[in-house]
Design a protein around this motif. Structure first.
Motif, PDB file in Angstrom:
ATOM      1  N   ALA A 174       4.449  -4.906   8.894  1.00  0.00           N
ATOM      2  CA  ALA A 174       3.917  -3.776   8.135  1.00  0.00           C
ATOM      3  C   ALA A 174       4.802  -3.374   6.960  1.00  0.00           C
ATOM      4  O   ALA A 174       4.566  -2.327   6.361  1.00  0.00           O
ATOM      5  CB  ALA A 174       3.710  -2.576   9.065  1.00  0.00           C
ATOM      6  N   GLN A 175       5.819  -4.176   6.648  1.00  0.00           N
ATOM      7  CA  GLN A 175       6.692  -3.883   5.508  1.00  0.00           C
ATOM      8  C   GLN A 175       7.172  -2.430   5.550  1.00  0.00           C
ATOM      9  O   GLN A 175       7.130  -1.696   4.564  1.00  0.00           O
ATOM     10  CB  GLN A 175       5.959  -4.146   4.189  1.00  0.00           C
ATOM     11  N   ALA A 176       7.644  -2.018   6.712  1.00  0.00           N
ATOM     12  CA  ALA A 176       7.911  -0.611   6.964  1.00  0.00           C
ATOM     13  C   ALA A 176       8.904   0.015   6.000  1.00  0.00           C
ATOM     14  O   ALA A 176       8.649   1.097   5.450  1.00  0.00           O
ATOM     15  CB  ALA A 176       8.394  -0.434   8.407  1.00  0.00           C
ATOM     16  N   THR A 177      10.033  -0.629   5.803  1.00  0.00           N
ATOM     17  CA  THR A 177      11.044  -0.029   4.939  1.00  0.00           C
ATOM     18  C   THR A 177      10.550   0.058   3.502  1.00  0.00           C
ATOM     19  O   THR A 177      10.712   1.088   2.830  1.00  0.00           O
ATOM     20  CB  THR A 177      12.348  -0.832   4.994  1.00  0.00           C
ATOM     21  N   GLU A 178       9.918  -1.010   3.018  1.00  0.00           N
ATOM     22  CA  GLU A 178       9.425  -1.011   1.644  1.00  0.00           C
ATOM     23  C   GLU A 178       8.342   0.048   1.443  1.00  0.00           C
ATOM     24  O   GLU A 178       8.331   0.771   0.445  1.00  0.00           O
ATOM     25  CB  GLU A 178       8.887  -2.398   1.284  1.00  0.00           C
ATOM     26  N   ASP A 181      10.005   3.524   1.534  1.00  0.00           N
ATOM     27  CA  ASP A 181      10.687   3.843   0.282  1.00  0.00           C
ATOM     28  C   ASP A 181       9.695   4.199  -0.820  1.00  0.00           C
ATOM     29  O   ASP A 181       9.934   5.102  -1.633  1.00  0.00           O
ATOM     30  CB  ASP A 181      11.555   2.665  -0.161  1.00  0.00           C
ATOM     31  N   ALA A 182       8.566   3.494  -0.860  1.00  0.00           N
ATOM     32  CA  ALA A 182       7.550   3.786  -1.875  1.00  0.00           C
ATOM     33  C   ALA A 182       6.980   5.191  -1.686  1.00  0.00           C
ATOM     34  O   ALA A 182       6.751   5.922  -2.664  1.00  0.00           O
ATOM     35  CB  ALA A 182       6.442   2.746  -1.823  1.00  0.00           C
ATOM     36  N   ILE A 183       6.760   5.591  -0.426  1.00  0.00           N
ATOM     37  CA  ILE A 183       6.230   6.937  -0.156  1.00  0.00           C
ATOM     38  C   ILE A 183       7.280   7.989  -0.471  1.00  0.00           C
ATOM     39  O   ILE A 183       6.977   9.033  -1.067  1.00  0.00           O
ATOM     40  CB  ILE A 183       5.749   7.036   1.303  1.00  0.00           C
ATOM     41  N   ARG A 184       8.540   7.736  -0.108  1.00  0.00           N
ATOM     42  CA  ARG A 184       9.610   8.681  -0.429  1.00  0.00           C
ATOM     43  C   ARG A 184       9.673   8.948  -1.927  1.00  0.00           C
ATOM     44  O   ARG A 184       9.827  10.087  -2.382  1.00  0.00           O
ATOM     45  CB  ARG A 184      10.965   8.116   0.011  1.00  0.00           C
ATOM     46  N   ASN A 185       9.583   7.895  -2.701  1.00  0.00           N
ATOM     47  CA  ASN A 185       9.742   7.998  -4.148  1.00  0.00           C
ATOM     48  C   ASN A 185       8.426   8.216  -4.883  1.00  0.00           C
ATOM     49  O   ASN A 185       8.385   8.233  -6.102  1.00  0.00           O
ATOM     50  CB  ASN A 185      10.437   6.738  -4.674  1.00  0.00           C
ATOM     51  N   ARG A 186       7.332   8.350  -4.124  1.00  0.00           N
ATOM     52  CA  ARG A 186       6.003   8.587  -4.680  1.00  0.00           C
ATOM     53  C   ARG A 186       5.663   7.560  -5.760  1.00  0.00           C
ATOM     54  O   ARG A 186       5.163   7.883  -6.842  1.00  0.00           O
ATOM     55  CB  ARG A 186       5.895  10.024  -5.191  1.00  0.00           C
ATOM     56  N   ASP A 187       5.977   6.329  -5.404  1.00  0.00           N
ATOM     57  CA  ASP A 187       5.691   5.192  -6.276  1.00  0.00           C
ATOM     58  C   ASP A 187       4.266   4.725  -5.966  1.00  0.00           C
ATOM     59  O   ASP A 187       4.036   3.913  -5.069  1.00  0.00           O
ATOM     60  CB  ASP A 187       6.705   4.075  -5.993  1.00  0.00           C
ATOM     61  N   VAL A 188       3.314   5.265  -6.715  1.00  0.00           N
ATOM     62  CA  VAL A 188       1.903   5.041  -6.415  1.00  0.00           C
ATOM     63  C   VAL A 188       1.545   3.553  -6.474  1.00  0.00           C
ATOM     64  O   VAL A 188       0.832   3.046  -5.601  1.00  0.00           O
ATOM     65  CB  VAL A 188       1.015   5.863  -7.367  1.00  0.00           C
ATOM     66  N   ALA A 189       2.027   2.866  -7.487  1.00  0.00           N
ATOM     67  CA  ALA A 189       1.686   1.445  -7.633  1.00  0.00           C
ATOM     68  C   ALA A 189       2.161   0.641  -6.430  1.00  0.00           C
ATOM     69  O   ALA A 189       1.436  -0.217  -5.908  1.00  0.00           O
ATOM     70  CB  ALA A 189       2.285   0.893  -8.922  1.00  0.00           C
ATOM     71  N   ALA A 190       3.392   0.915  -5.988  1.00  0.00           N
ATOM     72  CA  ALA A 190       3.920   0.178  -4.835  1.00  0.00           C
ATOM     73  C   ALA A 190       3.162   0.534  -3.555  1.00  0.00           C
ATOM     74  O   ALA A 190       2.869  -0.338  -2.732  1.00  0.00           O
ATOM     75  CB  ALA A 190       5.409   0.473  -4.670  1.00  0.00           C
ATOM     76  N   ILE A 191       2.839   1.798  -3.391  1.00  0.00           N
ATOM     77  CA  ILE A 191       2.069   2.210  -2.202  1.00  0.00           C
ATOM     78  C   ILE A 191       0.725   1.498  -2.173  1.00  0.00           C
ATOM     79  O   ILE A 191       0.311   0.951  -1.140  1.00  0.00           O
ATOM     80  CB  ILE A 191       1.859   3.740  -2.196  1.00  0.00           C
ATOM     81  N   GLN A 192       0.039   1.494  -3.313  1.00  0.00           N
ATOM     82  CA  GLN A 192      -1.283   0.873  -3.358  1.00  0.00           C
ATOM     83  C   GLN A 192      -1.198  -0.630  -3.089  1.00  0.00           C
ATOM     84  O   GLN A 192      -2.059  -1.187  -2.401  1.00  0.00           O
ATOM     85  CB  GLN A 192      -1.927   1.136  -4.707  1.00  0.00           C
ATOM     86  N   ARG A 193      -0.161  -1.274  -3.597  1.00  0.00           N
ATOM     87  CA  ARG A 193      -0.015  -2.712  -3.370  1.00  0.00           C
ATOM     88  C   ARG A 193       0.249  -3.013  -1.899  1.00  0.00           C
ATOM     89  O   ARG A 193      -0.430  -3.849  -1.292  1.00  0.00           O
ATOM     90  CB  ARG A 193       1.131  -3.251  -4.240  1.00  0.00           C
ATOM     91  N   ILE A 194       1.225  -2.328  -1.312  1.00  0.00           N
ATOM     92  CA  ILE A 194       1.602  -2.610   0.078  1.00  0.00           C
ATOM     93  C   ILE A 194       0.498  -2.190   1.034  1.00  0.00           C
ATOM     94  O   ILE A 194       0.085  -2.956   1.916  1.00  0.00           O
ATOM     95  CB  ILE A 194       2.924  -1.891   0.424  1.00  0.00           C
ATOM     96  N   TRP A 195       0.011  -0.948   0.862  1.00  0.00           N
ATOM     97  CA  TRP A 195      -0.992  -0.450   1.793  1.00  0.00           C
ATOM     98  C   TRP A 195      -2.313  -1.210   1.638  1.00  0.00           C
ATOM     99  O   TRP A 195      -2.991  -1.486   2.632  1.00  0.00           O
ATOM    100  CB  TRP A 195      -1.199   1.045   1.602  1.00  0.00           C
ATOM    101  N   GLY A 196      -2.654  -1.570   0.419  1.00  0.00           N
ATOM    102  CA  GLY A 196      -3.867  -2.352   0.211  1.00  0.00           C
ATOM    103  C   GLY A 196      -3.832  -3.657   0.972  1.00  0.00           C
ATOM    104  O   GLY A 196      -4.820  -4.063   1.599  1.00  0.00           O
ATOM    105  N   ASP A 197      -2.684  -4.319   0.957  1.00  0.00           N
ATOM    106  CA  ASP A 197      -2.537  -5.572   1.702  1.00  0.00           C
ATOM    107  C   ASP A 197      -2.662  -5.331   3.207  1.00  0.00           C
ATOM    108  O   ASP A 197      -3.284  -6.129   3.929  1.00  0.00           O
ATOM    109  CB  ASP A 197      -1.178  -6.209   1.394  1.00  0.00           C
ATOM    110  N   LEU A 198      -2.077  -4.233   3.691  1.00  0.00           N
ATOM    111  CA  LEU A 198      -2.146  -3.936   5.120  1.00  0.00           C
ATOM    112  C   LEU A 198      -3.571  -3.626   5.552  1.00  0.00           C
ATOM    113  O   LEU A 198      -4.018  -4.048   6.627  1.00  0.00           O
ATOM    114  CB  LEU A 198      -1.224  -2.758   5.455  1.00  0.00           C
ATOM    115  N   VAL A 199      -4.314  -2.892   4.727  1.00  0.00           N
ATOM    116  CA  VAL A 199      -5.702  -2.573   5.060  1.00  0.00           C
ATOM    117  C   VAL A 199      -6.538  -3.849   5.115  1.00  0.00           C
ATOM    118  O   VAL A 199      -7.322  -4.059   6.048  1.00  0.00           O
ATOM    119  CB  VAL A 199      -6.291  -1.582   4.042  1.00  0.00           C
ATOM    120  N   ARG A 200      -6.376  -4.707   4.130  1.00  0.00           N
ATOM    121  CA  ARG A 200      -7.160  -5.949   4.105  1.00  0.00           C
ATOM    122  C   ARG A 200      -6.811  -6.854   5.283  1.00  0.00           C
ATOM    123  O   ARG A 200      -7.674  -7.540   5.827  1.00  0.00           O
ATOM    124  CB  ARG A 200      -6.911  -6.689   2.788  1.00  0.00           C
ATOM    125  N   THR A 201      -5.560  -6.839   5.684  1.00  0.00           N
ATOM    126  CA  THR A 201      -5.109  -7.711   6.766  1.00  0.00           C
ATOM    127  C   THR A 201      -5.450  -7.160   8.141  1.00  0.00           C
ATOM    128  O   THR A 201      -5.820  -7.917   9.054  1.00  0.00           O
ATOM    129  CB  THR A 201      -3.577  -7.917   6.675  1.00  0.00           C
TER     130      THR A 201
END
Length: 561
Positions: A174-178, A181-201
């Protein structure tokens, strides 16, 4: 026994804490509601227009309060009592001691919720989850073996092995640390990339299947211990059939960590949202509250019929037989009520949304509380040198037992049992006394020298949410394959995407949120509905403080279709 997602240890500077920022819809609700400019306004010609708010739980009372602030007139309907599943049961003659039959612990990562707690003058205190700093001690009792602990290190090595297996699984699958960190820093692009992959998978993956895919959980014994004891709030096994996405949302936003309870009872929050004046409201004079806008200061009775009427209005019949018509309505109750206890016009929602409601899966939940003469569990056993009783996790019928201390010179409160799903169903035929007796029997096996019954000073109180007519479950928990259904319900507030004949009726509340069972989700969907109603009446958000609908296309939940 919490396992928070820790920040990247290689970061040069300290990172901000995890909050419930996304991951499905990464909008900063906490910043939105604290902005000096406010959350929006409506044209003067819309001032005083009436909006029906169905349900007076947290979401409904918050919707009503914010609509009042904009100058609208909320008309609140409630079938049961103000508070919904924020239900605090008091004991006569013992002020300040309440049994939390629903919501009882809230993570600090619920930053929007805590804004409203602060604004309503409510205080919180650490909640004594097992093995947390707020719990003096914990006993884990599995298969007849009892282990006393103050921290994870005090338990046999296999428990640390389970904790490590869970951390490793989160990291590898689940790429937990990455993600953290994206949620901590409110990095929307990174959240969408990581979470999008998790949802599809993992949209089609159960929680149990997720564990089985991990090399770290090859051992059934480790999976069994994890299910029975778990981390943070206790065992996870009743969640095993649910979608792993439900669990990942919890752990990646620290929703299962560092919980706090509301001093005096959680029901105070919706009650104060209802009764406290909104002195900065548009249109209304200072001192106006949601309650003061209602005849006799009480909500209208429960809704029994909903239908659309010409021209674009919504007509409601309540339990008293009163019929009234509104330009807009917000429904904040459990979705299943629209299928059975409320006679609902099918034209209220598009067919795809009806399908999503029909597919809703609720978790049952039961609690059994007893009031005792004092916090006797802090007595020291002269033989062992330990407390005579502890916060308890077990595979026996009681499952989770919580000890609530109000001071040495005050009565204490014991949640004898907190159960979910199948464990809750086992209790349905039993009355309160039978439930208490069953739990005392379980605890007597764990603490054979402790006479809990001799300390009980009031009749037990209990509740099974699945039998409550106006709830039919504790909260929603999506099954595998339900992501598309959840997306339809969550995005319903974006009504410019709907045919005109379906507009003006808004869904909000725990059912609609991505994090059902956590109050922050009810708050966030309430704010979505407020934005939707504001837009419906020609209003807009303030410059520099865009609302969830203003930025929707940039951060929308991924569309699997």
């Amino acid at each position: 026994m919490t396992t928070p997602i820790v920040p990247d240890s290689t970061a040069a500077a300290p990172q901000p804490p995890l909050t419930m920022f996304g991951p499905d819809f990464p909008f900063a609700y906490d910043d939105f509601v604290t902005a000096a400019a406010g959350i929006g306004s409506i044209p003067e010609q819309a001032h005083g227009k009436r909006v029906a708010v169905i349900g007076a739980g947290l979401s409904g009372t918050l919707v009503a309060r914010e609509l009042l602030r904009m100058g609208l007139k909320p008309v609140v309907y409630e079938a049961d009592q103000i508070g919904g599943r924020m239900r605090s049961v008091a004991f006569d003659g013992y002020p300040g001691i309440t049994a939390e039959m629903g919501s009882m612990r809230f993570p600090p990562s619920s930053t929007t919720l805590f804004h409203y707690l602060d604004s309503m003058g409510l205080k919180t205190q650490p909640f004594p989850n097992p093995l947390s700093d707020a719990a003096p001690s914990t006993v884990v009792d599995l298969k007849g073996e009892k282990h006393f602990a103050r921290s994870l290190a005090d338990l046999p090595a296999v428990y640390s092995e389970v904790a490590e297996a869970w951390n490793r699984t989160l990291e590898e699958q689940a790429q937990a640390t990455e993600l953290g960190d994206a949620i901590r820093n409110r990095d929307v692009a990174a959240i969408q990339r990581i979470w999008g992959d998790l949802v599809r998978t993992h949209d089609d993956t159960t929680f149990y299947g997720f564990l089985c895919q991990s090399d770290a959980f090859k051992s059934f014994a480790l999976r069994e211990i994890f299910g029975q004891v778990g981390f943070g709030t206790g065992g996870w096994d009743t969640d095993f059939p649910n979608s792993i996405l439900e669990i990942l949302r919890v752990v990646c936003t620290a929703a299962d960590d560092h919980h706090r309870g509301i001093v005096g009872g959680s029901s105070q929050l919706p009650q104060r949202l209802w009764s406290t004046p909104v002195d900065d409201a548009a249109h209304w004079p200072a001192g106006t509250s949601v309650q003061s806008l209602h005849d006799g200061g009480v909500t209208r009775p429960g809704v029994v019929k909903l239908r659309r009427t010409h021209p674009g209005t919504i007509t409601i019949t309540d339990e008293a037989g009163t019929i009234d018509t509104f330009d807009a309505a917000v429904f904040t109750g459990q979705g299943w009520m629209l299928l059975n206890t409320i006679d609902t016009d099918e034209k209220m929602l598009p067919i795809d949304h009806w399908t999503a409601i029909e597919r809703t899966h609720y978790m049952g939940s039961s609690k059994v509380f007893v009031l005792v003469d004092r916090p006797f569990w802090k007595d020291i056993d002269p033989t062992t040198g330990r407390e005579v009783m502890s916060m308890t996790l077990t595979d026996r019928m009681s499952r989770g037992t919580y000890l609530l201390d109000f001071g040495d010179d005050q009565p204490g409160l014991i949640c004898l049992s907190y159960t979910w799903a199948d464990d809750s169903l086992k209790l349905l035929p039993l009355d309160p006394t039978e439930r208490m007796d069953l739990m005392l029997k379980s605890l007597a096996e764990i603490y054979p020298g402790v006479d809990i019954r001799s300390h009980v000073i009031a009749s037990p109180v209990t509740l099974s949410w699945e039998t409550e007519r106006d709830f039919m479950g504790a909260f929603k928990a999506n099954l595998p394959g339900h992501y598309r259904y959840q997306r339809r319900l969550y995005t319903h507030f974006m009504q410019d995407r709907l045919p005109a004949e379906y507009r003006g009726f808004f869904l909000a509340g725990d059912d609609v949120s991505w994090t059902a069972g956590w109050a922050e989700g009810a708050v966030q969907t309430a704010l979505n509905a407020v934005w939707g109603v504001m837009t419906h009446f020609g209003g807009h958000t303030a410059d520099g403080n865009p609302g969830p609908g203003d930025v929707f296309d940039d951060i929308a939940p991924i569309d699997l279709d």
